[in-house]
Design an enzyme around this catalytic site. Sequence first.
Site, short mmCIF file in Angstrom:
data_model
loop_
_atom_site.label_atom_id
_atom_site.label_comp_id
_atom_site.label_asym_id
_atom_site.label_seq_id
_atom_site.Cartn_x
_atom_site.Cartn_y
_atom_site.Cartn_z
N PHE A 249 -13.18 123.55 59.09
CA PHE A 249 -12.50 122.58 59.65
C PHE A 249 -11.21 123.34 60.20
CE2 PHE A 249 -9.94 118.84 60.31
CZ PHE A 249 -10.81 117.72 60.41
N SER A 258 -0.39 116.16 64.76
CA SER A 258 -0.60 115.14 65.75
C SER A 258 -1.67 114.52 65.65
CB SER A 258 -0.47 115.90 67.24
OG SER A 258 0.20 116.74 67.26
N GLY A 259 -2.25 114.28 64.51
CA GLY A 259 -3.49 113.31 64.39
C GLY A 259 -4.66 113.95 64.60
N THR A 262 -7.14 114.25 61.55
CA THR A 262 -7.51 112.97 61.22
C THR A 262 -8.69 112.27 62.17
OG1 THR A 262 -5.40 112.57 60.15
CG2 THR A 262 -6.76 110.50 60.52
N GLU A 284 -16.52 121.33 51.41
CA GLU A 284 -16.68 122.63 50.80
C GLU A 284 -15.38 123.28 50.56
OE1 GLU A 284 -20.35 125.07 52.02
OE2 GLU A 284 -18.81 126.64 52.70
N ASN A 287 -8.82 123.06 51.10
CA ASN A 287 -7.31 123.55 50.69
C ASN A 287 -6.58 122.30 50.61
OD1 ASN A 287 -6.84 123.10 53.30
ND2 ASN A 287 -6.53 125.07 53.81
C1 LIG Z 1 -13.14 122.38 54.46
C2 LIG Z 1 -12.08 123.43 55.05
O1 LIG Z 1 -12.14 124.08 56.17
S1 LIG Z 1 -10.43 123.46 54.24
C3 LIG Z 1 -9.62 124.38 55.61
C4 LIG Z 1 -8.93 123.32 56.35
N1 LIG Z 1 -8.48 124.23 57.55
C5 LIG Z 1 -7.35 124.96 57.53
O2 LIG Z 1 -6.54 125.01 56.58
C6 LIG Z 1 -7.04 125.83 58.89
C7 LIG Z 1 -5.74 125.64 59.50
N2 LIG Z 1 -5.13 124.19 59.48
C8 LIG Z 1 -5.59 123.23 60.07
O3 LIG Z 1 -6.46 123.38 60.90
C9 LIG Z 1 -4.99 122.13 60.06
O4 LIG Z 1 -3.61 122.11 59.34
C10 LIG Z 1 -5.60 120.93 59.22
C11 LIG Z 1 -6.70 120.67 59.44
C12 LIG Z 1 -5.67 121.16 57.65
C13 LIG Z 1 -4.60 119.58 59.54
O5 LIG Z 1 -4.88 119.36 60.63
P1 LIG Z 1 -3.86 118.39 61.57
O6 LIG Z 1 -4.34 117.91 62.88
O7 LIG Z 1 -2.56 118.96 61.33
O8 LIG Z 1 -3.70 117.01 60.72
P2 LIG Z 1 -3.18 115.76 60.87
O9 LIG Z 1 -2.20 115.66 61.77
O10 LIG Z 1 -4.23 114.76 61.21
O11 LIG Z 1 -2.55 115.33 59.51
C14 LIG Z 1 -2.68 113.84 58.74
C15 LIG Z 1 -2.09 114.00 57.58
O12 LIG Z 1 -2.54 114.97 56.92
C16 LIG Z 1 -1.55 115.37 55.88
N3 LIG Z 1 -1.26 116.79 56.47
C17 LIG Z 1 -1.64 117.62 57.30
N4 LIG Z 1 -1.41 118.81 57.35
C18 LIG Z 1 -0.64 119.06 56.15
C19 LIG Z 1 -0.12 120.06 55.82
N5 LIG Z 1 -0.17 121.28 56.13
N6 LIG Z 1 0.68 119.99 54.67
C20 LIG Z 1 0.92 118.65 54.11
N7 LIG Z 1 0.37 117.48 54.55
C21 LIG Z 1 -0.59 117.75 55.49
C22 LIG Z 1 -0.18 114.64 56.34
O13 LIG Z 1 -0.13 113.66 55.43
C23 LIG Z 1 -0.65 114.13 57.68
O14 LIG Z 1 0.08 113.13 58.11
P3 LIG Z 1 1.46 113.29 58.79
O15 LIG Z 1 1.66 114.37 59.92
O16 LIG Z 1 1.71 111.82 59.53
O17 LIG Z 1 2.47 113.49 57.83
#
Ligand SMILES: CC(=O)SCCNC(=O)CCNC(=O)[C@H](O)C(C)(C)COP(=O)(O)OP(=O)(O)OC[C@H]1O[C@@H](n2cnc3c(N)ncnc32)[C@H](O)[C@@H]1OP(=O)(O)O
Length: 491
Positions: A249, A258-259, A262, A284, A287
């Site tokens: 993911f 930016s959502g 989500t 799976e 993190n």
């Molecule tokens: C199963 C797996 O693959 S686990 C690995 C997940 N992938 C990664 O870590 C790769 C790198 N990171 C990413 O791709 C992104 O940071 C993701 C997927 C983890 C989050 O994606 P985003 O589009 O930024 O998430 P989104 O904007 O929808 O965030 C929703 C809420 O989640 C929480 N959130 C998202 N990222 C974080 C973060 N880094 N730290 C704390 N809270 C977070 C917050 O509550 C956020 O709401 P807010 O921004 O209004 O406070």
Amino acid sequence: MALEDDWSCDANDALHITVVQPGETKPKTLSTFHPQFTYPIFGDEEQIFGYKGLIIRLRFAAHDLRPHVHISYDDRFKAVADTAATDLLGSLKPFVPEEALINLPDYENAVQDDSNAKDFTPPGKLVYSYEANERSYEIWAGSLADPDVRRILDRAQILVSLFIEAGTPLATDDPEWTLERWTVYFVYEKVTPPTPTASSYSIVGYATTYRYWLYQRDRTITPAVKDDAFPPPEIKLSELPSRLRIAQFLILPSHHRSGHGTHLYTTIHASCIADPTIVELTVEDPNESFDALRDTADFCLLQPEFVKRKVNLNPDPNGAYSRKQRLSSVPTAELIPTDVLRDIRTSFKIEATQFAHILEMFLLSQIPPSHRLAGGANIARLLIKKAKADDPDDRRYYWWRMLTKQRLFKKHKELLQELELLDRVEKLDDTVRNVEEGYEITLNAVKGRLPEPEDDAPAAPTGPRNKRKLAVEDDEDEEENVSEAVKRPKV
Ligand SMILES: CC(=O)SCCNC(=O)CCNC(=O)[C@H](O)C(C)(C)COP(=O)(O)OP(=O)(O)OC[C@H]1O[C@@H](n2cnc3c(N)ncnc32)[C@H](O)[C@@H]1OP(=O)(O)O
């Protein structure tokens, strides 16, 4: 040592990832960012030896992710005995497709004059569209058995090693029957094409999911030898009851917070709910940031249902308060409507541990903040009064802690039983406190996303967003540990 200092550089700094699209005369940069990890490519220290002014530029075309690697540096260490500069291409080759290694002018021409770009649509089917910050986005989904899906995924997969800790690229050359178990979701922004021949799609992120068969024994049937036809009729994996599991993911850093994550998660979840063969959604090895995303999304999904079904903690289970009885166990079925909750969990197809977390969060949110730890609840007094506290909200909070401790104890029974009684009590206390702190962070994060509470309903807490601290580690499928420093944010 001095030699290493002079000639070593941080691999994460040296690697620049750039998304490009056609410009007036040659491709232009849409966004540039650094990776989070390079240890799979350059080793645990994430250091590269033997270059000064090193830039490894990994380019992707915004629409079809056509990749390119370009290496430049000011100076290179001349090998002395067995000390030589890192073999950059040798290190990168297992992670990038062969097509990324052509010369830069050829790559730039291919992006600038791509005659297919104008008609490009992401692979698979359009499953969801949304607007955010006055920009338009689309989520497309397709089977890994589709060669177009595989082509884009093969190009994107280097990002797994660069952004997902311990993430490994998928094998996309497996037999078709197993590829069919996989669905890949792509998030694209719909953009105004920068040139008349350019694409109107620009990548934002992607996720991979797979089905795995869920063994369900029908206990009403006694196993018996049957005289069925042989060979049996062909079984289609896509028709068997399964769990859906999110494997990779990823949202590109330029689009974080930016959502989009989500929207992607909610779209995958909605597809599970719509598919009668999927029993539940699992993840799976999530993190911490994915857990934060999943918690906020699941809370927003379930909260209205909990409210509609009037789920709350009974502060007076079994009349215990009025009878001032001392109970020997946690009267779960008297405290919460277990049948209603089972029904909600199965219809929303949420995995049991995750559901327990969201339920605990919701029950906590129904206790007014001044009766919770975050609002300064008097724990010492609560520990004396217990279920006999005068205020029903204090009793609710007491029972909330007991329910949560009960779940934690069951889950970590073997580990906890190894501890002396006093240490066990202390460890459970620490853990429940850390769990509560984590929940308060999530409740705080979802505040703006939910309808305003009624006047007499408890408000979600305010306060600074801090990192979740935990004492007990949780993982859905793996052996769990009691520890102070953990990757998972909740238990
Ligand atoms: C199963 C797996 O693959 S686990 C690995 C997940 N992938 C990664 O870590 C790769 C790198 N990171 C990413 O791709 C992104 O940071 C993701 C997927 C983890 C989050 O994606 P985003 O589009 O930024 O998430 P989104 O904007 O929808 O965030 C929703 C809420 O989640 C929480 N959130 C998202 N990222 C974080 C973060 N880094 N730290 C704390 N809270 C977070 C917050 O509550 C956020 O709401 P807010 O921004 O209004 O406070």
